[in-house]
Design an enzyme around this catalytic site. Sequence first.
Site, PDB file in Angstrom:
ATOM      1  N   GLU A 117       0.746  -1.097  -0.005  1.00 22.54           N
ATOM      2  CA  GLU A 117       0.009  -0.108   0.066  1.00 22.54           C
ATOM      3  C   GLU A 117       0.987   1.285  -0.021  1.00 22.54           C
ATOM      4  O   GLU A 117       0.468   2.158   0.263  1.00 22.54           O
ATOM      5  CB  GLU A 117      -1.035   0.106   1.334  1.00 22.54           C
ATOM      6  CG  GLU A 117      -1.949  -1.363   1.190  1.00 22.54           C
ATOM      7  CD  GLU A 117      -3.101  -1.108   2.248  1.00 22.54           C
ATOM      8  OE1 GLU A 117      -3.063  -0.415   2.936  1.00 22.54           O
ATOM      9  OE2 GLU A 117      -3.782  -1.899   2.131  1.00 22.54           O
ATOM     10  N   LYS A 149     -15.664  -1.722   1.731  1.00 24.87           N
ATOM     11  CA  LYS A 149     -14.689  -1.939   0.619  1.00 24.87           C
ATOM     12  C   LYS A 149     -15.920  -2.470  -0.229  1.00 24.87           C
ATOM     13  O   LYS A 149     -16.532  -3.601  -0.023  1.00 24.87           O
ATOM     14  CB  LYS A 149     -13.953  -3.093   0.999  1.00 24.87           C
ATOM     15  CG  LYS A 149     -12.906  -2.455   2.188  1.00 24.87           C
ATOM     16  CD  LYS A 149     -11.832  -3.853   2.347  1.00 24.87           C
ATOM     17  CE  LYS A 149     -10.687  -3.350   3.165  1.00 24.87           C
ATOM     18  NZ  LYS A 149      -9.975  -4.382   3.678  1.00 24.87           N
TER      19      LYS A 149
END
Length: 430
Positions: A209, A339
């Site tokens: 990330e 999500k």
Amino acid sequence: MKETIDFLIDTIEARQVLDSRGNPTVEAEVFLECGAIGRAIVPSGASTGAHEAHELRDGGTKYMGKGVLNAVNKIHETISPALCGLSALDQTSIDNLMIEIDGTPNKSSLGANSILAVSLANARAASNALDLPLYRYLGDPLSNLLPVPLMNVINGGAHAPNGLDCQEFMLVPHGVKTFSEALRIGTEIFHSLKSLLEKKGLSTAVGDEGGFAPELSSSEAAGDLLLEAIQKAGFIPGEQVSLALDVASTEFYKDGFYKYEGKSLTSSQMISYLSNLVSNYPIVSIEDGLAEDDWEGWSALNKEIGNKVQLVGDDLFVTNTERLRKGILEKSANSILIKVNQIGTLTETLEAMDLAKSAGFTSVISHRSGETEDTTIADLSVATRAGQIKTGSLSRSERIAKYNRLLRIEEELGDQARFAGDLGLGPKNI
């Protein structure tokens, strides 16, 4: 106003592309009669909850079994024939039809990756046909709230091959007036942290990330590094910038114990550990502090520190209204991570956010560790006035794409733009 026929779906195309980890994922394109096109690429997670909707993968030897040609074929052979001729403006009906055709509780027939790609691409096509930005199409005239970014600058757990069990250590620049200012502060601290790591002889390699992945002995060591980096950058911890954690506890929960930093902790001991962290560091949010099915533990955790910090359910809720309802009833948390690929359609995502809001929960819009250049979640965060977004660190272009999209939205909104700031954080500021 265009004729209704202009918004009808003409064709749907799909292909296999790559995500930020070099793994295959699904891209879909929805073409309307009026010539408008919508395109979307779905992300994929590394630490996935057991209760997430099912990703369809090919198996076999190509791409180490992670190919998605089967999902692509599902779009061409099943989804496209069913949706062509329907109005792209009727997002709910389109999503519900795909769910009905799939016919399974977790979308394992068509695959959540194929369904979601079409769902998001359809919304894009509709917004383009109406000549509206996606955040305005999905939202309303009051959709002008820019989210507080939760920036994952130190990676551990399933996101990085280092000694940290906690998966994410995040900066939360909230004590400012604009999103662009928050982004600047986060970026300056990111570079301050890099300099600190170099001086200490620690790695500045980045994880999935975009955060650094140094070899550190404990969460406290990571927290101390972040406080030092914040101060060296000229900011005050707890005022302009606070911290957030994604513990991702399910990843190290085995046989009823939390195997954390060389210790075997009970649920009660893990709660005490997290409570001590909150007492010693300016932490405003903890995600997945306990395992996804430790419901009793979650309720105890919320009772212990839920009035002090935001307790976010990711693996706990998996953007699923059924699990969220249980969490609301049992007072298991006070926030939900959103999500889109955990549940598999835009409609169900929005339903989960509505339910969370009705219960006084905050919502945090989130990326996945396997991301793409798709910026839908940036628009979604503004459309829904979520107030918070997790989209990684200040490196790797698939992360920066979302930040840059938010900068453009802020500029486009002009004087109407608002920044969530302190009011975007829960629970005490809800």
